[in-house]
Each structure stands twice: as C-alpha cells, then as structure tokens.
Design a protein around this motif. Structure first.
Motif, PDB file in Angstrom:
ATOM      1  N   GLU A  47       0.806  -1.229  -0.243  1.00 16.62           N
ATOM      2  CA  GLU A  47      -0.390   0.214   0.215  1.00 16.62           C
ATOM      3  C   GLU A  47       1.000   1.008  -0.277  1.00 16.62           C
ATOM      4  O   GLU A  47       1.862   1.348   1.118  1.00 16.62           O
TER       5      GLU A  47
ATOM      6  N   HIS B 122      -2.781   0.879  -3.836  1.00 20.37           N
ATOM      7  CA  HIS B 122      -2.422  -0.797  -3.059  1.00 20.37           C
ATOM      8  C   HIS B 122      -1.719  -0.884  -5.246  1.00 20.37           C
ATOM      9  O   HIS B 122      -2.791  -0.739  -5.564  1.00 20.37           O
TER      10      HIS B 122
ATOM     11  N   GLU C  12      -3.770   6.107   2.105  1.00 27.79           N
ATOM     12  CA  GLU C  12      -4.084   4.706   1.188  1.00 27.79           C
ATOM     13  C   GLU C  12      -3.921   5.530  -0.114  1.00 27.79           C
ATOM     14  O   GLU C  12      -4.857   5.229  -0.751  1.00 27.79           O
TER      15      GLU C  12
HETATM   16 MG    MG Z   1      -6.356  -1.197  -0.512  1.00 28.38          MG
END
Ligand code: MG
Ligand code: ATP
Length: 441
Positions: A209, A286, A283
């Motif tokens: 991430e 990813h 985040e």
């Molecule tokens: Mg994710």
C-alpha cells in the motif's frame, strides 16, 4: 483565465460537516461540491487538479509500458458470476436492474471485465506479458462516506491489470508497477511510502500500500526514514531489465515500512531510533499480485511456448486519483489555505490587479496576462473590481504556487511584486524579470 469570467465559488465560512482540513479547504476553495452523500461534482478549479493528477498517472503508466484502454462503469452481473464474486461482494456493490430486468452493477473494480476482455483475445504466449489500465470512475457504497473525496462513494481510480505466463514474469510486472508508483507520487510532490500490506489470497510478499503521511489518515504506519532520501525519478532503473527491477525491489523491501496490519515489533526495534517514523497515513495506492484467481475461475488459458496450456498469473494495481486531491492537500497546506505542489496546481500563477479601476494598472495587468499566456504559463487573472485584501485571501486559499501583484505605487516605480505561496517570500522586481522568472520556474 480571467476571474471575472470564471466560476470559482470561494467561501469564507468553514462548512460545518467537514471534519478534516482537506475537506474544509476543498469546499472553501471551490474545488468540489457535494451532490449526494459521498458523491461530488468537480468544479472548474478542482477539475483542473484532478486532470493534472490523472495525467501524471497516465504518463508514468505509459513509460512503464502499461497500455491504456477504457472500460465502462456499468457492468453486467453475469460477468461477476463467472468469478463467483457477484454473491460474495457485499452491500458495497451498487446493484442496478435495467428495464428488461437484467441485473447490472456500477463497477467497484474491474478484474472480471479485464479478464473477460483479454481472455477472449489473448490465446498464445506471444500475447503475454501485457499490462492494461484505465482511469475510470468507480462506485462503492461505503457504509460511512466521509472526509470528502477521500472516502467517497463515487471516485476516480487508475486500475492496471497484468497478465503473465509464469510467476517470475508476474514478479517483474509487479516490480515495474512498484517503480512506476514511486515515480508517480514523487512527481506529484508528495511522499507516498510503499508499505508491506497484508498479503492477498496467494500469500507471498507481493502486496504494498502506498501511504501518504497525514494526521487524518485512517491507518497507523511505521517506516524507516531512509525512504525519504530516495530520488526515484533519477534512479537508473531500466524497465526492461529484470536485474534492475529486482534490485529495486530488494532495496525497497530492505527498508522497514508497515501498517498496523503487518507491523512487526521485533524488526521495528532494529531500525535505528533516529530513523523511526511513526504516525498516521492515507492509502493512495495499492498493488498486489493474486496469481490465477481470476484467470482460473473465469477459464482463461493461453498456450505456452512448448505447446502446453496455462492460466495467466495476474496482478492489479490501483491509484486513488480523486482521493489524491484530498491527500495532497492534507500534506500541503498552511493556516491560510492550500499550497499546491507545482506539478498539480490548477494554475501556476495568480495575477492580482490591486486596483481594477485604475487604467494604468489594468493595462499593465492585461499586458502581463497576455505575455504569460504567450509563454505558456497557466495564469488565473484576478481582474475583478474587489479590494486587494479579498483578492489576497482568495489567492492564498486556492494555493497557486505564485502570486504576481500589480499596484499603482509599484507601477510608478516600474515594479511589480512576486510572492511565492509556499514560503511567503515576496520580491519586488520589474515586470520583465517577473515574466522571465515565471516562465523559467
Ligand atoms: Mg487497498
Ligand atoms: P480503503 O482501504 O481505503 O477502503 P481499498 O483497499 O478498498 O481502500 P483498493 O481496492 O485497493 O481500495 O483501491 C485502490 C485505491 O482506490 C485505494 O488505494 C484508494 O486510494 C482508492 N479508493 C478506494 N476506496 C476509495 C473511496 N471510497 N474513495 C476514494 N478513493 C478510494
């Protein structure tokens, strides 16, 4: 762009429902307007930022050899039944029925669709490896949409999908995207650290991430500040070289970085104390490899060089394009407003006419505006009949990197003022040198 003819609904009030600074600033600076829970209209200045971010993502994907296409937002339920995910996917999926009672859905992601498209065309080892991507709106009916575009229901994502013949190839595709991500975020002027993520269904170490540090972040993060010193744009890694890519991966894996999900206290204790960075993070991307999960369930096979048949190894790689607008603001703002990194700023310069009713000021500004345009410098020209103080406040809150200020007193002396938003530094100089500086900056 002349502000007198633009659409920039800046407000002084801090919206009551906004909890975090980026959401407040996005509303105050007129970047977005909520139209339903977790759904936003992108107003002109916000849309410019979104496009800049999207373009950086696109250019870095292209450099990494990924191929752009565009898949639709609406998908058929049957497609998702092929992988078995239609029933497995919970209430986050927005399910729609059309007039013929066919079950449709607004795509939360595109593994099924890309697998079906590529499956029907790619039959041989010659067709692989390939990484395909698109930049398209997604819908996830989040239980608690919040923080503005950061956790919306409708959001813009870049999602890439790789297809390889074997695991070794899949690793290289993964490493390629890892480097593309490091370069992408660096170009945007933010620090996004790749952190080992809870591994996917096939296990292994191929899941990261990318996290931007910010107090409002939803995950707790731990990383070695050795990361901060790297210049990924300059690092000489050839996308075509397996050796270079593996070295890069080892380098990244060698530096501790983990979210609370993967945090390992024993390894953390080995990081020199002065280099330990702990905090919260958002985040923004990813990436992960998931082997044959979709190719096997959806019956995709390709012929190998020796005549056998295999299910391709796949990976998927997401970037939250619209979330990034919020994440960048979280990382780049001060008490007066947004401070855009140059690469994603909606305009480079805000040209401020301090006295719109003064013919000398107006003609000097008109001339500067014309010449900035000719030099290719994106300029927002505040030509409105407003007080100087209000114009400064507007420019500060929308956060353009430079402000070029023209007033009657300065003009008499043949000078204008150039202010850098990030540092607040002001310089008096001739219009000529100001133009030169801005064109070069
Ligand atoms: Mg994710
Ligand atoms: P999160 O853990 O934040 O819910 P996710 O793991 O479900 O995200 P992915 O499926 O990995 O998200 O999607 C790729 C990227 O899309 C994420 O890294 C994030 O930047 C972005 N993203 C995911 N959900 C949202 C959302 N609701 N609003 C805005 N961006 C999102």
């Amino acid at each position: 762009m002349r502000l007198s003819r633009y659409f920039l609904p800046v407000t002084k009030e801090t919206p009551a429902d906004a909890q975090i600074v980026s959401h407040k600033l996005m509303l105050r600076a007129g970047l977005v307007r909520q139209t339903a829970a977790g759904i936003y209209a992108w107003l002109p200045i916000g849309f410019r930022v979104l496009k800049k971010i999207e373009q950086i993502v696109r250019e870095e994907q292209d450099k990494a050899g990924a191929i752009e296409l565009l898949m639709p937002t609406i998908q058929s339920a049957d497609l998702w039944r092929q992988s078995g995910r239609y029933d497995a996917y919970g209430p986050e999926m927005l399910r729609i029925t059309d007039r013929h009672e066919r079950e449709m859905l607004y795509g939360p992601t595109n593994e099924e669709m890309i697998t079906a498209i590529f499956r029907d065309a790619a039959k041989s080892y010659r067709d692989l490896p390939r990484t395909l991507y698109h930049i398209q709106w997604k819908f996830r009916d989040e239980v608690r949409p919040r923080f503005g575009v950061m956790r919306g229901r409708e959001f813009l994502m870049k999602d890439a999908y790789s297809f390889d013949l074997d695991e070794e190839g899949a690793r290289l595709s993964y490493y390629t995207q890892l480097l593309a991500y490091l370069r992408t975020f660096q170009r945007m002027g933010i620090k996004a650290v790749p952190m080992k993520a809870a591994s996917g269904p096939i296990g292994g170490d191929l899941s990261h991430e990318f996290i931007v540090l910010a107090q409002s972040g939803e995950s707790e993060v731990f990383y070695d500040s050795a990361f901060d010193g790297f210049d990924w744009q300059q690092s000489e890694v050839d996308y075509g070289s397996a050796e270079d890519l593996s070295r890069l991966f080892d380098q990244v894996s060698g530096m501790y970085a983990a979210t609370d999900e993967t945090h390992d206290q024993a390894r953390w204790n080995q990081v020199p104390e002065a280099r330990r960075r702990e905090g919260r993070g958002i985040e923004v991307g990813h990436i992960f490899s998931f082997g044959t999960k979709y190719s096997a369930s959806m019956g995709m096979t390709v012929q190998t060089r020796d005549g056998g048949q295999v299910h391709p190894q796949m990976g998927s790689y997401g970037i939250g394009v619209s979330r990034l607008v919020g994440a960048i603001i979280e990382a780049c703002h001060d008490d007066n407003g947004i401070v855009w990194p140059d690469a994603v700023a909606p305009f480079k310069v805000g040209l401020i006419n301090m006295r719109a009713d003064d013919p000398a000021c107006a003609s000097a500004c008109d001339d500067l505006y014309r010449r900035l345009g000719a030099a290719g410098v994106e300029t927002l020209y505040d030509d409105r009949d407003e007080r100087g103080g209000a114009k400064f406040a507007t420019m500060d809150v929308i956060g353009l990197p430079w402000q070029l200020i023209v007033g009657p007193k300065g003009l008499e002396k043949g000078i204008v003022e150039l202010k850098q938003r990030a540092t607040g530094e002001r310089h008096e100089l001739s219009a000529e040198s100001a133009l030169g500086r801005l064109a070069a900056a």
